[in-house]
Motif scaffolding. Structure first.
Motif, mmCIF file in Angstrom:
data_model
loop_
_atom_site.group_PDB
_atom_site.id
_atom_site.type_symbol
_atom_site.label_atom_id
_atom_site.label_comp_id
_atom_site.label_asym_id
_atom_site.label_seq_id
_atom_site.Cartn_x
_atom_site.Cartn_y
_atom_site.Cartn_z
ATOM 1 N N LYS A 111 0.869 -1.171 0.000
ATOM 2 C CA LYS A 111 0.000 0.000 0.000
ATOM 3 C C LYS A 111 0.905 1.219 0.000
ATOM 4 N N GLU A 112 0.457 2.269 -0.668
ATOM 5 C CA GLU A 112 1.302 3.456 -0.763
ATOM 6 C C GLU A 112 0.624 4.655 -0.111
ATOM 7 N N ILE A 113 1.443 5.481 0.510
ATOM 8 C CA ILE A 113 0.976 6.695 1.148
ATOM 9 C C ILE A 113 1.578 7.872 0.392
ATOM 10 N N LEU A 114 0.730 8.636 -0.278
ATOM 11 C CA LEU A 114 1.186 9.766 -1.074
ATOM 12 C C LEU A 114 1.466 10.970 -0.186
ATOM 13 N N PRO A 115 2.339 11.865 -0.617
ATOM 14 C CA PRO A 115 2.533 13.123 0.122
ATOM 15 C C PRO A 115 1.207 13.865 0.264
ATOM 16 N N THR A 116 1.047 14.549 1.384
ATOM 17 C CA THR A 116 -0.195 15.280 1.634
ATOM 18 C C THR A 116 -0.132 16.622 0.904
ATOM 19 N N ILE A 117 -0.692 16.630 -0.310
ATOM 20 C CA ILE A 117 -0.671 17.820 -1.163
ATOM 21 C C ILE A 117 -2.052 17.979 -1.786
ATOM 22 N N GLU A 149 9.428 13.558 -0.783
ATOM 23 C CA GLU A 149 9.848 13.872 0.579
ATOM 24 C C GLU A 149 10.717 12.752 1.137
ATOM 25 N N ARG A 150 11.061 11.786 0.273
ATOM 26 C CA ARG A 150 11.706 10.556 0.700
ATOM 27 C C ARG A 150 13.227 10.619 0.564
ATOM 28 N N PRO A 151 13.944 9.762 1.285
ATOM 29 C CA PRO A 151 15.408 9.737 1.201
ATOM 30 C C PRO A 151 15.927 9.389 -0.193
ATOM 31 N N GLN A 152 15.112 8.682 -1.010
ATOM 32 C CA GLN A 152 15.558 8.264 -2.334
ATOM 33 C C GLN A 152 15.334 9.329 -3.399
ATOM 34 N N THR A 153 15.131 10.592 -2.996
ATOM 35 C CA THR A 153 14.844 11.669 -3.953
ATOM 36 C C THR A 153 15.907 11.774 -5.036
ATOM 37 N N PHE A 154 17.152 11.816 -4.649
ATOM 38 C CA PHE A 154 18.234 11.996 -5.615
ATOM 39 C C PHE A 154 18.278 10.833 -6.605
ATOM 40 N N HIS A 155 18.065 9.621 -6.108
ATOM 41 C CA HIS A 155 18.046 8.453 -6.989
ATOM 42 C C HIS A 155 16.915 8.567 -8.010
ATOM 43 N N LEU A 156 15.754 9.022 -7.578
ATOM 44 C CA LEU A 156 14.619 9.166 -8.476
ATOM 45 C C LEU A 156 14.897 10.222 -9.538
ATOM 46 N N VAL A 157 15.519 11.321 -9.134
ATOM 47 C CA VAL A 157 15.850 12.377 -10.098
ATOM 48 C C VAL A 157 16.770 11.831 -11.177
ATOM 49 N N HIS A 165 15.292 16.081 -19.509
ATOM 50 C CA HIS A 165 16.277 16.900 -18.800
ATOM 51 C C HIS A 165 15.654 18.177 -18.237
ATOM 52 N N ASP A 166 14.379 18.391 -18.537
ATOM 53 C CA ASP A 166 13.676 19.581 -18.038
ATOM 54 C C ASP A 166 12.942 19.197 -16.761
ATOM 55 N N LEU A 167 13.683 19.254 -15.635
ATOM 56 C CA LEU A 167 13.143 18.732 -14.386
ATOM 57 C C LEU A 167 13.071 19.811 -13.313
ATOM 58 N N LEU A 168 12.021 19.719 -12.503
ATOM 59 C CA LEU A 168 11.841 20.544 -11.313
ATOM 60 C C LEU A 168 11.671 19.594 -10.137
ATOM 61 N N VAL A 169 12.543 19.715 -9.142
ATOM 62 C CA VAL A 169 12.494 18.839 -7.977
ATOM 63 C C VAL A 169 11.843 19.579 -6.827
ATOM 64 N N CYS A 170 10.778 18.993 -6.273
ATOM 65 C CA CYS A 170 10.033 19.614 -5.173
ATOM 66 C C CYS A 170 10.029 18.669 -3.977
ATOM 67 N N THR A 171 10.484 19.186 -2.832
ATOM 68 C CA THR A 171 10.537 18.350 -1.630
ATOM 69 C C THR A 171 9.436 18.684 -0.637
ATOM 70 N N ASN A 172 8.542 19.594 -0.998
ATOM 71 C CA ASN A 172 7.352 19.922 -0.200
ATOM 72 C C ASN A 172 7.696 20.296 1.243
ATOM 73 N N GLY A 173 8.695 21.152 1.384
ATOM 74 C CA GLY A 173 9.051 21.644 2.705
ATOM 75 C C GLY A 173 10.038 20.788 3.472
ATOM 76 N N HIS A 174 10.484 19.693 2.894
ATOM 77 C CA HIS A 174 11.434 18.799 3.554
ATOM 78 C C HIS A 174 12.838 18.992 2.986
ATOM 79 N N GLN A 175 13.833 18.761 3.791
ATOM 80 C CA GLN A 175 15.223 18.834 3.354
ATOM 81 C C GLN A 175 15.769 17.410 3.267
ATOM 82 N N VAL A 176 15.754 16.865 2.063
ATOM 83 C CA VAL A 176 16.133 15.471 1.857
ATOM 84 C C VAL A 176 17.347 15.328 0.949
ATOM 85 N N LEU A 177 17.902 16.457 0.491
ATOM 86 C CA LEU A 177 19.072 16.432 -0.382
ATOM 87 C C LEU A 177 20.279 17.003 0.347
ATOM 88 N N THR A 178 21.425 16.385 0.129
ATOM 89 C CA THR A 178 22.661 16.898 0.708
ATOM 90 C C THR A 178 23.151 18.093 -0.101
#
Length: 300
Positions: A111-117, A149-157, A165-178
């Motif tokens: 089961k998947e839980i989507l970001p609350t947006i 909002e997940r730790p695997q953000t960079f991998h997904l990108v 190559h035209d990408l916008l990365v949104c973390t919805n208020g979370h800091q998940v990238l180094t």
């Protein structure tokens, strides 16, 4: 009556396992309450000879083929209880019926839980998806958003970069990238917005704009969303199946778990990518494991 195998879950893994076991002359019960995680999916891709098929059409074809094997019994009901009883497993359904099986194959999925947006469910499965291998081709070379909002953000990108190559990365208020990941994405011309998303706007499931709390809005034509994935049923934990760091059931190549007589296949393993063809192949392998072990018992 004790059947050879009870299969919990009627997705591609469970159905393919039922087919293989039916052809092996094994008595099988497939329990399926028809609540698939991919209910929002419009088309399924990456399955040779079935590329682009609608999930309900795939399911109907599978049921038709399995019906040729009289030893396979389909039970359209939800299982609420599963326990070991002496030398068998006892399965209890929501109707109160009890069944017994020598082995159990867990193909209950996730089961998947989507970001609350706000508005996200309106676009999910139509212009926002979870798997680039499944839907990347349809979104190729378009301006895309990656919501994670997940730790695997960079991998997904990095994965989605293959299709656009035209990408916008949104973390919805979370800091998940180094900082290093931020710097690398900037070098690739990829914008990262860590502001909270207040709305997704568009028409009839087609995403048009992403609106932020303090940083305006951006135009996008679709994209991918990282959701939290959890085991869909409690039986993995109740039976004592070992899980990996991602929460997937650990098995050997033939679907055997650490619990004798319990097998697993499909999305329950959290295999990546989550494609129909991979789940179906896992069901086939697990069925071979079930049949091999039952045969060994018969020779003792």
């Amino acid at each position: 009556m004790i059947v050879d195998c009870a299969i919990l879950g009627g997705g591609p893994a469970g159905l393919n396992a039922a087919l293989v076991l039916g052809r092996a002359k094994r008595s099988v019960m497939v329990f399926d309450d028809n609540r698939p995680r991919n209910a929002v999916t419009q088309e399924t891709h990456g399955f040779l000879t079935r590329d682009g098929i609608k999930p309900h059409e795939f399911r109907a074809l599978a049921h038709q083929e399995i019906s040729r094997y009289p030893s396979v019994n389909m039970q359209p009901v939800r299982v609420i209880g599963l326990r070991r009883a002496d030398n068998a497993f006892e399965i209890t359904t929501e109707k109160g019926d009890r069944f017994f099986a020598q082995t159990v194959l867990l193909a209950t999925g996730l089961k998947e839980i989507l970001p609350t947006i706000a508005g996200l469910p309106d676009y999910y499965g139509k212009s926002l998806f979870s798997c680039p291998y499944c839907d990347g081709w349809e979104l190729r070379d378009q301006p895309l958003v990656i919501i994670s909002e997940r730790p695997q953000t960079f991998h997904l990108v990095k994965a989605v970069w293959n299709w656009s190559h035209d990408l916008l990365v949104c973390t919805n208020g979370h800091q998940v990238l180094t900082k290093e990941q931020h710097d690398l994405l900037r070098q690739k011309g990829i914008e990262v917005v860590e502001d909270r998303i207040t709305a997704l706007l568009g028409k009839q499931g087609q995403l048009e704009r992403v609106v932020f709390a303090t940083q305006g809005e951006r135009e996008r034509r679709g994209g991918f969303v990282a959701s939290q994935l959890l085991q869909a049923s409690p039986f993995t934990e109740e039976l004592g199946c070992q899980l990996n760091a991602m929460g997937g059931i650990i098995t050997d190549p033939l679907g055997r778990t650490n619990i004798p007589g319990v097998y697993a296949a499909g999305d329950t393993l959290l295999a990546v990518p989550h494609q129909l063809i991979i789940a179906a192949a896992g069901g086939s392998s697990a069925a071979a494991g079930v049949n091999a072990d039952l045969t060994e018992r018969e020779f003792l």
